[in-house]
Design a protein around this motif. Structure first.
Motif, PDB file in Angstrom:
ATOM      1  N   PHE A   1       0.830  -1.202   0.000  1.00 14.62           N
ATOM      2  CA  PHE A   1       0.000   0.000   0.000  1.00 14.62           C
ATOM      3  C   PHE A   1       0.867   1.255   0.000  1.00 14.62           C
ATOM      4  O   PHE A   1       0.601   2.203  -0.742  1.00 14.62           O
ATOM      5  CB  PHE A   1      -0.945   0.010   1.201  1.00 14.62           C
ATOM      6  N   HIS A   2       1.914   1.260   0.812  1.00 14.19           N
ATOM      7  CA  HIS A   2       2.805   2.414   0.896  1.00 14.19           C
ATOM      8  C   HIS A   2       3.493   2.664  -0.450  1.00 14.19           C
ATOM      9  O   HIS A   2       3.593   3.809  -0.913  1.00 14.19           O
ATOM     10  CB  HIS A   2       3.835   2.174   1.997  1.00 14.19           C
ATOM     11  N   TYR A   3       3.952   1.594  -1.075  1.00 16.10           N
ATOM     12  CA  TYR A   3       4.607   1.733  -2.381  1.00 16.10           C
ATOM     13  C   TYR A   3       3.629   2.257  -3.425  1.00 16.10           C
ATOM     14  O   TYR A   3       3.956   3.156  -4.207  1.00 16.10           O
ATOM     15  CB  TYR A   3       5.192   0.389  -2.815  1.00 16.10           C
ATOM     16  N   LEU A   4       2.425   1.710  -3.441  1.00 19.43           N
ATOM     17  CA  LEU A   4       1.418   2.179  -4.394  1.00 19.43           C
ATOM     18  C   LEU A   4       1.048   3.634  -4.130  1.00 19.43           C
ATOM     19  O   LEU A   4       0.797   4.399  -5.068  1.00 19.43           O
ATOM     20  CB  LEU A   4       0.186   1.286  -4.353  1.00 19.43           C
ATOM     21  N   GLU A   5       1.023   4.018  -2.872  1.00 18.72           N
ATOM     22  CA  GLU A   5       0.732   5.412  -2.548  1.00 18.72           C
ATOM     23  C   GLU A   5       1.805   6.337  -3.114  1.00 18.72           C
ATOM     24  O   GLU A   5       1.510   7.449  -3.550  1.00 18.72           O
ATOM     25  CB  GLU A   5       0.635   5.590  -1.032  1.00 18.72           C
ATOM     26  N   GLN A   6       3.055   5.877  -3.146  1.00 14.62           N
ATOM     27  CA  GLN A   6       4.123   6.682  -3.721  1.00 14.62           C
ATOM     28  C   GLN A   6       4.057   6.728  -5.245  1.00 14.62           C
ATOM     29  O   GLN A   6       4.395   7.742  -5.850  1.00 14.62           O
ATOM     30  CB  GLN A   6       5.493   6.124  -3.306  1.00 14.62           C
ATOM     31  N   LYS A   7       3.636   5.652  -5.865  1.00 17.30           N
ATOM     32  CA  LYS A   7       3.715   5.542  -7.321  1.00 17.30           C
ATOM     33  C   LYS A   7       2.405   5.822  -8.050  1.00 17.30           C
ATOM     34  O   LYS A   7       2.434   6.081  -9.249  1.00 17.30           O
ATOM     35  CB  LYS A   7       4.221   4.145  -7.711  1.00 17.30           C
ATOM     36  N   VAL A   8       1.258   5.755  -7.364  1.00 18.35           N
ATOM     37  CA  VAL A   8      -0.030   6.021  -7.994  1.00 18.35           C
ATOM     38  C   VAL A   8      -0.565   7.326  -7.404  1.00 18.35           C
ATOM     39  O   VAL A   8      -0.933   7.363  -6.223  1.00 18.35           O
ATOM     40  CB  VAL A   8      -1.024   4.862  -7.749  1.00 18.35           C
ATOM     41  N   PRO A   9      -0.602   8.393  -8.200  1.00 16.87           N
ATOM     42  CA  PRO A   9      -0.982   9.709  -7.654  1.00 16.87           C
ATOM     43  C   PRO A   9      -2.343   9.734  -6.961  1.00 16.87           C
ATOM     44  O   PRO A   9      -2.520  10.422  -5.961  1.00 16.87           O
ATOM     45  CB  PRO A   9      -0.983  10.621  -8.883  1.00 16.87           C
TER      46      PRO A   9
ATOM     47  N   LEU B   1      -3.792   7.477  -5.129  1.00 10.15           N
ATOM     48  CA  LEU B   1      -3.727   6.914  -3.784  1.00 10.15           C
ATOM     49  C   LEU B   1      -3.108   7.886  -2.778  1.00 10.15           C
ATOM     50  O   LEU B   1      -3.357   7.777  -1.578  1.00 10.15           O
ATOM     51  CB  LEU B   1      -2.957   5.597  -3.790  1.00 10.15           C
ATOM     52  N   ALA B   2      -2.337   8.841  -3.253  1.00  9.03           N
ATOM     53  CA  ALA B   2      -1.736   9.824  -2.350  1.00  9.03           C
ATOM     54  C   ALA B   2      -2.794  10.727  -1.731  1.00  9.03           C
ATOM     55  O   ALA B   2      -2.562  11.336  -0.687  1.00  9.03           O
ATOM     56  CB  ALA B   2      -0.697  10.659  -3.089  1.00  9.03           C
ATOM     57  N   THR B   3      -3.964  10.799  -2.346  1.00 12.91           N
ATOM     58  CA  THR B   3      -5.034  11.640  -1.795  1.00 12.91           C
ATOM     59  C   THR B   3      -5.719  10.994  -0.601  1.00 12.91           C
ATOM     60  O   THR B   3      -6.458  11.664   0.124  1.00 12.91           O
ATOM     61  CB  THR B   3      -6.092  11.950  -2.876  1.00 12.91           C
ATOM     62  N   ILE B   4      -5.501   9.698  -0.368  1.00 12.04           N
ATOM     63  CA  ILE B   4      -6.116   9.006   0.766  1.00 12.04           C
ATOM     64  C   ILE B   4      -5.543   9.519   2.084  1.00 12.04           C
ATOM     65  O   ILE B   4      -6.242   9.621   3.075  1.00 12.04           O
ATOM     66  CB  ILE B   4      -5.956   7.481   0.627  1.00 12.04           C
ATOM     67  N   LYS B   5      -4.265   9.829   2.101  1.00 14.11           N
ATOM     68  CA  LYS B   5      -3.556  10.415   3.237  1.00 14.11           C
ATOM     69  C   LYS B   5      -3.695   9.637   4.548  1.00 14.11           C
ATOM     70  O   LYS B   5      -4.260  10.142   5.511  1.00 14.11           O
ATOM     71  CB  LYS B   5      -4.002  11.860   3.451  1.00 14.11           C
ATOM     72  N   PRO B   6      -3.156   8.415   4.621  1.00 12.82           N
ATOM     73  CA  PRO B   6      -3.162   7.721   5.912  1.00 12.82           C
ATOM     74  C   PRO B   6      -2.186   8.364   6.896  1.00 12.82           C
ATOM     75  O   PRO B   6      -2.332   8.213   8.093  1.00 12.82           O
ATOM     76  CB  PRO B   6      -2.742   6.300   5.562  1.00 12.82           C
ATOM     77  N   CYS B   7      -1.204   9.081   6.383  1.00 15.88           N
ATOM     78  CA  CYS B   7      -0.238   9.752   7.247  1.00 15.88           C
ATOM     79  C   CYS B   7      -0.752  11.159   7.528  1.00 15.88           C
ATOM     80  O   CYS B   7      -0.747  12.013   6.640  1.00 15.88           O
ATOM     81  CB  CYS B   7       1.131   9.815   6.579  1.00 15.88           C
TER      82      CYS B   7
END
Length: 148
Positions: free
Chosen positions: A86-94, A96-102
């Motif tokens: 999930f973390h890797y996909l969040e970095q590579k798929v723009p 998923l970065a909008t989900i913002k688990p951090c």
């Protein structure tokens, strides 16, 4: 002429190899944070929570040759692998970065390293978790026959 039992069998060393992978992953994460000064994000911490105990548990198991521990190791390595994926996909798929688990500290979509255009820290953790999972799946329990 060597018999089958005298030949080097990689399946006899899967526990030791899983331990080596976990130690390399643990030392690598400590190198990135303590030597390079990269601040871990929340997902990095969750991956560490899954990896660090594996180094200790697998080390003790390798030392005592205790191979009956799949039920302890596999859940940790699979959950850690899912977090890494999930973390890797969040970095590579723009998207998923909008989900913002951090929500605190360093954003999880920041990649400190990007070797060859795809190798990031979560990718390295994912590879380690996959290797540990495969090696543990191939580990024969104590008392299992090795001739089959």
């Amino acid at each position: 002429m060597q018999t089958v039992k005298q030949k080097l069998n990689l399946l006899d060393y899967t526990l030791y190899l899983a331990w080596v992978v976990s130690v390399v992953a643990t030392l690598g994460s400590l190198y990135f944070s303590e030597i390079m000064g990269y601040i871990p994000c929340e997902l990095c911490w969750y991956q560490r929570i899954m990896m660090y105990p594996l180094s200790l548990i697998l080390g003790i198991a390798a030392y005592t040759n205790e191979k009956n521990l799949k039920k302890y190791i596999l859940p940790m390595s699979v959950v850690g692998g899912c977090i890494s994926l999930f973390h890797y996909l969040e970095q590579k798929v723009p998207y998923l970065a909008t989900i913002k688990p951090c929500t605190r500290g360093v954003p999880c979509n920041v990649d400190y390293i990007n070797w060859f255009g795809f190798v990031t820290i979560p990718f390295l953790a994912l590879i380690a978790f996959i290797l540990i999972t495969l090696l543990m799946a191939w580990t024969r329990p104590n008392g299992a026959r090795s001739d089959g």
